[in-house]
Every structure is written in C-alpha cells, then in structure tokens.
Enzyme design. Structure first.
Site, mmCIF file in Angstrom:
data_model
loop_
_atom_site.group_PDB
_atom_site.id
_atom_site.type_symbol
_atom_site.label_atom_id
_atom_site.label_comp_id
_atom_site.label_asym_id
_atom_site.label_seq_id
_atom_site.Cartn_x
_atom_site.Cartn_y
_atom_site.Cartn_z
ATOM 1 N N ALA A 78 117.669 11.034 -15.885
ATOM 2 C CA ALA A 78 118.085 9.670 -15.540
ATOM 3 C C ALA A 78 118.582 9.658 -14.100
ATOM 4 O O ALA A 78 119.067 10.671 -13.598
ATOM 5 C CB ALA A 78 119.192 9.240 -16.483
ATOM 6 N N GLY A 126 116.866 13.274 -19.331
ATOM 7 C CA GLY A 126 115.818 12.342 -19.744
ATOM 8 C C GLY A 126 114.418 12.874 -19.465
ATOM 9 O O GLY A 126 113.466 12.529 -20.173
ATOM 10 N N GLU A 129 113.751 14.953 -22.337
ATOM 11 C CA GLU A 129 113.651 14.078 -23.519
ATOM 12 C C GLU A 129 112.291 13.363 -23.543
ATOM 13 O O GLU A 129 111.718 13.119 -24.600
ATOM 14 C CB GLU A 129 114.803 13.066 -23.523
ATOM 15 C CG GLU A 129 116.144 13.742 -23.819
ATOM 16 C CD GLU A 129 117.330 12.819 -23.592
ATOM 17 O OE1 GLU A 129 117.584 12.469 -22.419
ATOM 18 O OE2 GLU A 129 117.993 12.442 -24.571
ATOM 19 N N GLU A 149 123.455 16.940 -19.849
ATOM 20 C CA GLU A 149 124.276 15.720 -19.787
ATOM 21 C C GLU A 149 125.775 15.955 -19.910
ATOM 22 O O GLU A 149 126.565 15.286 -19.238
ATOM 23 C CB GLU A 149 123.827 14.725 -20.869
ATOM 24 C CG GLU A 149 122.521 14.013 -20.572
ATOM 25 C CD GLU A 149 121.285 14.789 -20.998
ATOM 26 O OE1 GLU A 149 121.409 15.997 -21.298
ATOM 27 O OE2 GLU A 149 120.200 14.197 -21.030
ATOM 28 N N GLU A 407 148.767 36.417 8.812
ATOM 29 C CA GLU A 407 149.076 35.006 9.047
ATOM 30 C C GLU A 407 150.358 34.873 9.890
ATOM 31 O O GLU A 407 151.423 34.485 9.406
ATOM 32 C CB GLU A 407 149.211 34.311 7.682
ATOM 33 C CG GLU A 407 149.336 32.808 7.712
ATOM 34 C CD GLU A 407 148.027 32.058 7.937
ATOM 35 O OE1 GLU A 407 146.994 32.697 8.235
ATOM 36 O OE2 GLU A 407 148.055 30.827 7.855
HETATM 37 N N1 COA Z 1 119.331 11.366 -10.278
HETATM 38 C C1 COA Z 1 119.171 10.987 -9.008
HETATM 39 N N2 COA Z 1 118.835 11.816 -8.009
HETATM 40 C C2 COA Z 1 118.677 13.102 -8.331
HETATM 41 C C3 COA Z 1 118.836 13.580 -9.628
HETATM 42 C C4 COA Z 1 119.171 12.651 -10.641
HETATM 43 N N3 COA Z 1 119.295 13.014 -11.912
HETATM 44 N N4 COA Z 1 118.620 14.915 -9.625
HETATM 45 C C5 COA Z 1 118.314 15.248 -8.368
HETATM 46 N N5 COA Z 1 118.340 14.159 -7.583
HETATM 47 C C6 COA Z 1 118.007 14.079 -6.157
HETATM 48 C C7 COA Z 1 119.122 14.600 -5.281
HETATM 49 O O1 COA Z 1 120.071 13.588 -5.017
HETATM 50 C C8 COA Z 1 118.372 15.015 -4.041
HETATM 51 O O2 COA Z 1 118.089 13.852 -3.298
HETATM 52 P P1 COA Z 1 118.087 13.863 -1.677
HETATM 53 O O3 COA Z 1 117.079 14.901 -1.277
HETATM 54 O O4 COA Z 1 117.732 12.477 -1.312
HETATM 55 O O5 COA Z 1 119.466 14.250 -1.296
HETATM 56 C C9 COA Z 1 117.056 15.539 -4.611
HETATM 57 O O6 COA Z 1 116.943 14.962 -5.918
HETATM 58 C C10 COA Z 1 116.971 17.025 -4.735
HETATM 59 O O7 COA Z 1 118.130 17.483 -5.429
HETATM 60 P P2 COA Z 1 118.940 18.762 -4.923
HETATM 61 O O8 COA Z 1 120.104 18.926 -5.834
HETATM 62 O O9 COA Z 1 119.202 18.644 -3.472
HETATM 63 O O10 COA Z 1 117.837 19.886 -5.122
HETATM 64 P P3 COA Z 1 117.893 21.249 -5.907
HETATM 65 O O11 COA Z 1 116.524 21.774 -5.856
HETATM 66 O O12 COA Z 1 119.019 22.089 -5.419
HETATM 67 O O13 COA Z 1 118.251 20.873 -7.430
HETATM 68 C C11 COA Z 1 118.045 19.724 -9.525
HETATM 69 C C12 COA Z 1 117.398 20.039 -8.167
HETATM 70 C C13 COA Z 1 117.224 18.681 -10.217
HETATM 71 C C14 COA Z 1 118.116 20.999 -10.369
HETATM 72 C C15 COA Z 1 119.503 19.240 -9.294
HETATM 73 O O14 COA Z 1 119.463 18.178 -8.360
HETATM 74 C C16 COA Z 1 120.159 18.728 -10.532
HETATM 75 O O15 COA Z 1 120.691 19.516 -11.301
HETATM 76 N N6 COA Z 1 120.162 17.416 -10.728
HETATM 77 C C17 COA Z 1 120.804 16.794 -11.850
HETATM 78 C C18 COA Z 1 119.892 16.844 -13.046
HETATM 79 C C19 COA Z 1 120.553 16.222 -14.239
HETATM 80 O O16 COA Z 1 121.720 16.404 -14.512
HETATM 81 N N7 COA Z 1 119.758 15.456 -14.974
HETATM 82 C C20 COA Z 1 120.216 14.788 -16.132
HETATM 83 C C21 COA Z 1 120.738 13.451 -15.774
HETATM 84 S S1 COA Z 1 121.360 12.671 -17.206
#
Ligand code: COA
Length: 719
Positions: A78, A126, A129, A149, A407
C-alpha cells in the site's frame, strides 16, 4: 514527450498497470508505474486494477492470466504516503474503503481462469496480498516477500490474514504476520507461501509455462483455489505462542495482538465474512497512535535518505579516513568504516590505546563471523584495512580526519591544531564530541571552514544516528562530505547547528532535569523508572544514567545545563550526587542500582538498598508518592519544550529530522513517533495546559511564546 504506443493486443492501459494479450488466450496484467520509482497500491492503482479486471471479464476467450511487474520489484505494498489522509476517515468509512479495495482483489481471485503471479522482486504487504489472491506464485531467487504491516503499526488489510492461513496454514501465517519480517526465497517455499523459486531472469518464463500447464488441465488450479474458501485448521499451540509474544507489546503496539485475535476469530468464517472482519479490525487498528507514528517514521526515514543522497552528490568522495584517538570509541568507528569499505588509519599516542582499539574492531568482526554475516577470510581482509600507528605518516592522504580523543576542550583543541598541520588542505576535520562547542573547538584552526562536528553515539556499531554539527564557519562542502561518509558507513546522519548539547543530548538533559526535580520532590527513582518504562522507554532515567555511566551523564547534564542558565540548573542533580559517591553505574557495578554479571557475561540489574538513603539528602520534604501520569508529564514536558525550542532556534531543519534523531539516538518510544509528533498527538493546547500545572516547578516547564501561539491556532508540526 513520451507517447504510449498502444498495440492491437493492448486490452487496457493505465498509468500504473497495463493489460496485454500475450497469446491468443492468455493475458498479462503487468504492474508498471510510470510516475514513481516503485509499483505501489494507491488509489489510482486500485481504480486501474478494477478497470483491467472489467476488461478481462468481457474477454470471454481468455483462458489464463499472468500477473507480473515491469519494474525491478513486484509491488511494494500500500502507498504509505496515502495513510495519513486514509486513516483520518472515521472508522466506519475507513473500513468501507478498505473493504472496497479488498473486493477488487477478490474480483481478481474469482476470475474464471487460472492466474499465476511472477514475483520478480520485493512483494510486500498489499503487494504480497495481491499475489496471494492468485492461484500460483513463482518467485525470483533474489526477491523478498512478506507482510511487514505490524512494523507500520497496522495489520494486513487486503486479505493477508484470510488467505495466508488458508494457503500456508495458521502457524506460518501467525509467524509471518506477527514478526512482520521479509522472507528470502530460501524460506518462502518451505512455508508453502510460494510455489517455485527460480533465477531472476527466468521468473516470467517459468510462470508462463506453469500457467500453460494449468490451462491445459495438467495443474489442478481449481483445487488450489478451493483452499482459499476452506476454513483454517486452528493450531492451538501456535496461537497460544503468538498470543504470548504479542501481549507483551500490546499496550503501545496493538496491531500484532489484534491480528492474532482476528485470525483466531475468522478461522472458521467463510472467505467473504473473514474479509469483512479483517477490514473492520484493520480500520480500528489504523486509528491507533502507533499507526500514525510508525507510518510517519517511514516517511521521515525516506526524507533523511533523500537528504543524504543529495549531500553525497555535493560532498567530496572519501577514499581514506584517519581517526585520532583509539580506544573503544575509535575502534568502533574504525570497524564501521572498514566494514563498509573505507580504509582507516587509527592513530594514537599510546600503544596501549591502539591495542584496545584494534581489539575492539577485532571483537566486532568476530561477532559478524559468528553470526554468519561475514566469512573469516572477509573479516581478516577488513581488519587489514585498519592501520594502527603512533605517527602521522599517511594522514595527509586522508579525505576525512576524525578526532576522537578525550572529552576535554583544551586537549581536543591542541590535538585538532596539531593534526591540521598534517592534513591535506582540502581534508575535512571532524571532532567526535558529545558536548563541547564546535565554535570553540574551531578557534585556533587555520581552516575552520573544513571543520565539522561528528557525534557518534555509543556503542558505535549499534547506534544508527550520527549528529553532523555545522559550526559558524563550516562550509557546505564539509557538511556534505561528512554526511555522505556517515551514510556510506551505514549510519543515519542528521545535520544540526552548534549549540550546547547539540540536539539529542540537549533534549535528553531537559528530560533528566525533569527526573531530578521529581527526585528532589520526594519521588522514588524505581517508581519513576517503572512508570517511564511502562510508558514505552526502553529504560527509565535512573537506569539510563547507570548504563551511560554516571560520570559521563553528569558531565553532559552539567555542561549543557550551564549553556541554558535561564531554564536549566544542574544543582542537586541525583546523578552528580551518586558520581561524587563513586557510584558510576554499570561500569563499576553500582549506581542507582547494583549490577552483577550473569553466566552469559551480561550485567544483571538488582536493587541497591542504600540508594534511597543517599538520595534522601536531596529530598528536604521527605518521600512522596507520584502517580504515573504526573511522572510522565514531569519528564516528558521539559523534553517537548526543549524540542520546540530546538525547532524555533533552527538547530535542525525539520520536525522529521528532530523526531528521527530522538528515536535513533535515544530510543524515544517509536509508537509516539518522536517528541514533536507526540506533541501533535496530545495537541499543543493540551501540552500548554499541562505545563501550566507545573509552572511552580520552574522555567523547565515554561512553554515558549510560539508554543502558546500554536496552541491558540491549533497548529501542528506535521501536516
Ligand atoms: N509506499 C510508498 N512509497 C514506497 C513504499 C510504500 N509502501 N515502499 C517504498 N516506497 C518508495 C520509497 O519512498 C522510495 O521512493 P523515492 O525513491 O521517491 O524516495 C522508493 O520507493 C524506494 O524505496 P527505498 O526504501 O529508498 O528503497 P530500498 O530498495 O532501500 O527498499 C523497500 C525498498 C520496498 C524494501 C522499502 O522501501 C520498504 O520496506 N518499503 C515499505 C514496504 C512496506 O512496508 N509495505 C507494506 C505497506 S502496508
């Protein structure tokens, strides 16, 4: 301008996905977001997915569907950036919105044809999912899948709690959902959550071949799909274990516990009834404080990553580093630098200190080897890139020189002036100080524009934060170089302006003085610790000072309080009293508490009966009992005020950075999101009102004029 070429085989084309006929009877639903770096499930994507499904339903000749991604990852989940607006809906409206999105996945799941997902990269939340709603999942060996999540303070909301237990069993689903960890390809098939793991470049081909098998009737996809509708076989032992694990955290992080209870409740329900229960439970949890805070932390973290990336582009490359002052801290910095690929000269004036520094680096490398994160050969190579020496040879080749000596202002000034003579003209000179003025340390330097503060937190390998302190003469290039180097070390750098205590220790001091005031008014330190630990701190303020070391904590409190005499006073500081009595905390086995080393070599905290009598000297009014709420307010309000002042004084650029610094540097409770998000949660009006209750306790509880304005205008730090 880019034009999309629509071919005759295109059945639907949106901005986030497209649907193409790839064989006479096979369609491919390909996620290919064009306005961002990753495929994610936002409102637009759900709308387009719904349109694509409508197109599939009208194409009666279709016999199979492949779900794929044209980006490096599959679908990251999501859109977290949409959470704030989404979660602001009232609970019923939110449940209805989520149920609507879930219904789109159900519509995919119910298509009358076999469906195979080609998971080419990360499929999280998601995104996973979505794949669970299909009949088969083929995963690339380099991909990761999972339901993370709970780490965002929420639970799976798009069918994860319903489909994963029905596909992979209850024990697996509980484990994946409660832990929230991302699974690599070696773990996923065993659990039954994916069907095949193949090399990255083969994912789509193998998935397509599997789809053809299902179309030809050689794979019984209907039997697989029936599993999605069967009740879950309850695993009482797994359920009990999950309940035990989640109960401990449930007060502040209720999502995992709520997910467990939901899965127990919906195990026997029909798929659709279970999905409705999930949407309702999701909506309730999405309204929790943790949900708002943890999504905020993800966004703050992304902002910090972007800033560090931007600085890397403007800083000078750091190919070699010199560290002055070995010992535990110098050894820790050297280890971290070498591990991440930047060779280090470690210079000291004493062989004994060099030995300690090298032993520390060696110990940390051994730990990596023991944990299986590094081979012995690689660890040996890394160690070889640290050069211990008593002379300055080669320091002129270093792009960054980190001073990490004792320090003491006079000693640091002398060392800095000396090393500056041995540095290259463009080298950045950084002082690792926790409390001394960068402005004062720069005096006497010939190139103050190259001088910066670089405050590592202890222990260096474990603590992510590095404060990068800009002095009045520090150049933008010196800051950018230091930030880029800290990020390359795997740390999270946050740039702050020079002021007593910088950012983290300044705010910590306000908190410790709140604690001191409670003790002076008769509070029992154990009761204070217990109340603040129950509030979410990893350790209470008395225990914290024992861990930091009473002499160090005292030095920090005294020096910083002296910097803000209008509102801080270190007089009658309990930590100073104990330090004077030689009770230095864990380091000598006695502080507020007494410590014994257990069989694993860990310090075990025990009551020290005489501490109360000692502290009674600071309690002219005798002992008094305090309620937990008052203990929390009297320590947290000074923190919030100090954080507000740091924002007003421009110590840090943004609320996001301030909150992240406190989370990473101090272990500020994550469910609160940081002091400023906590202030937003309470409402500035409430903060100011509560401060008024303690007005007689001194200036530590005096809100700023800006805070009072914010309260009147209902302003917040975060939008
Ligand atoms: N929603 C919105 N944007 C997301 C996203 C999410 N769930 N997951 C990743 N992104 C975006 C980041 O903001 C970033 O955007 P930017 O390049 O404009 O700054 C880009 O995707 C890449 O993410 P980043 O974290 O920089 O890359 P990474 O390779 O180190 O990690 C993921 C990628 C997907 C593993 C990590 O971003 C992540 O864990 N995201 C959350 C996933 C998550 O929790 N999903 C479940 C949501 S309910």
């Amino acid at each position: 301008m880019n034009h999309i070429i629509l071919s005759e085989t295109t059945m639907y084309h949106g901005t986030t996905l497209r649907l193409d006929l790839i064989e006479p009877h096979v369609a491919e639903l390909c996620f290919d977001r064009r306005d961002g770096p990753v495929n994610k499930l936002d409102r637009t994507t759900f709308g387009e997915l719904s349109n694509a499904l409508a197109a599939i339903r009208t194409a009666s000749h279709l016999e199979g569907l492949l779900v794929s991604s044209a980006r490096d990852g599959f679908v990251v989940g999501a859109d977290i950036y949409e959470f704030a607006a989404l979660f602001a809906l009232d609970e019923d409206a939110l449940a209805a919105r989520i149920r609507g999105y879930t219904a789109i996945f159900t519509a995919l799941e119910d298509l009358p044809l076999p469906i195979v997902s080609a998971i080419n990269g990360v499929a999280l939340g998601g995104g996973f999912e979505l794949a669970l709603a299909t009949d088969y999942r083929v995963m690339a060996d380099a991909a990761r899948v999972g339901l993370p999540e709970v780490g965002l303070g929420i639970m799976p909301g798009y069918g994860g709690t319903v489909r994963l237990p029905r596909i992979a069993g209850m024990a697996c689903a509980l484990d994946w959902i409660v832990s929230g960890t991302q699974r690599r390809a070696d773990a996923a098939p065993d659990a039954g959550a994916v069907d095949l793991v193949v090399p990255q470049d083969r994912v789509r081909d193998v998935a397509l071949a599997l789809l053809r098998e299902a179309i030809a009737g050689r794979e019984d996809w209907r039997a697989r799909r029936r599993r999605h509708h069967q009740p879950v076989v309850v695993d009482p032992a797994a359920l009990e274990a999950a309940r035990l694990v989640t109960a401990r955290q449930a007060a502040h992080y209720p999502a995992a516990s709520a997910a467990v209870e939901l899965m127990a409740k919906s195990a026997s329900a029909s798929r659709d009834a279970a999905l409705t229960l999930e949407s309702q439970a999701f909506a309730a949890i999405a309204k929790s404080q943790a949900a708002a805070s943890l999504a905020g932390l993800f966004i703050n973290d992304q902002l910090l990553k972007k800033k560090a990336k931007n600085d890397s582009a403007h800083g000078r490359p750091v190919g070699k580093v010199a560290i002055l002052g070995a010992g535990i801290m110098g050894g820790g910095i050297a280890y971290q630098s070498a591990l991440r690929g930047t060779p280090v000269i470690m210079k000291d004036i004493a062989q004994h200190a060099l030995d300690i520094g090298m032993a520390e680096a060696g110990k940390l490398l051994d730990k990596q080897v023991a944990a299986g994160r590094l081979t012995q050969a690689k660890a040996d190579l890394v160690k070889k890139t640290i050069t211990p020496q008593l002379h300055y040879d080669g320091v002129d080749q270093a792009d960054l020189v980190i001073e990490a000596v004792v320090e003491d202002q006079a000693i640091k000034q002398a060392v800095l002036a000396e090393v500056e003579r041995h540095c290259g003209p463009d080298a950045v000179l950084a002082s690792n100080t926790s409390s001394l003025s960068i402005t004062a340390l720069a005096r006497g330097l010939r190139r103050p524009h190259n001088f910066v503060g670089m405050h590592f937190f202890n222990p260096v390998p474990a603590m992510a934060l590095v404060e990068v302190i800009r002095g009045p003469h520090t150049s933008g290039e010196a800051v950018a170089t230091t930030v880029a180097y800290a990020a390359a070390m795997g740390k999270t750098p946050i740039v702050v302006q020079d002021c007593p205590g910088f950012l983290v220790n300044r705010i910590l001091t306000a908190y410790l003085l709140g604690f001191a005031g409670l003790i002076q008014d008769g509070a029992d330190f154990e009761q204070v610790d217990a109340a603040l630990e129950a509030f979410g701190w990893p350790m209470g303020p008395a225990y914290l000072q024992d861990v930091i070391g009473m002499d160090t904590a005292r030095h920090v409190v005294e020096i910083i309080a002296a910097g803000y005499p209008d509102r801080m006073s270190a007089a009658d500081n309990p930590g100073s009293l104990l330090a004077d009595a030689g009770r230095l905390g864990q380091k000598n086995g006695l502080g507020f508490y007494r410590y014994e080393t257990d069989s694993k070599g860990k310090a075990r905290k025990l009551a020290a009966a005489d501490t109360h009598a000692l502290l009674a000297r600071l309690q002219p009014g005798g002992p008094r009992t305090f309620g937990a709420a008052e203990i929390v307010d009297r320590t947290m309000l000074p923190m919030l005020i100090e954080a507000a002042l740091c924002m007003e004084n421009g110590v840090v650029d943004s609320a996001a950075e301030l909150d992240m610094a406190l989370i990473l540097g101090l272990g500020f409770p994550r469910y609160l999101g940081g002091p400023l998000r906590y202030a937003d949660f309470l409402g500035m009006h409430t903060v100011v009102k509560r401060c008024a209750i303690y007005a007689d306790d001194g200036a530590l509880y005096r809100p700023t004029a800006r805070m009072i304005e914010m309260a009147a205008a209902s302003h917040t730090y975060f939008a």
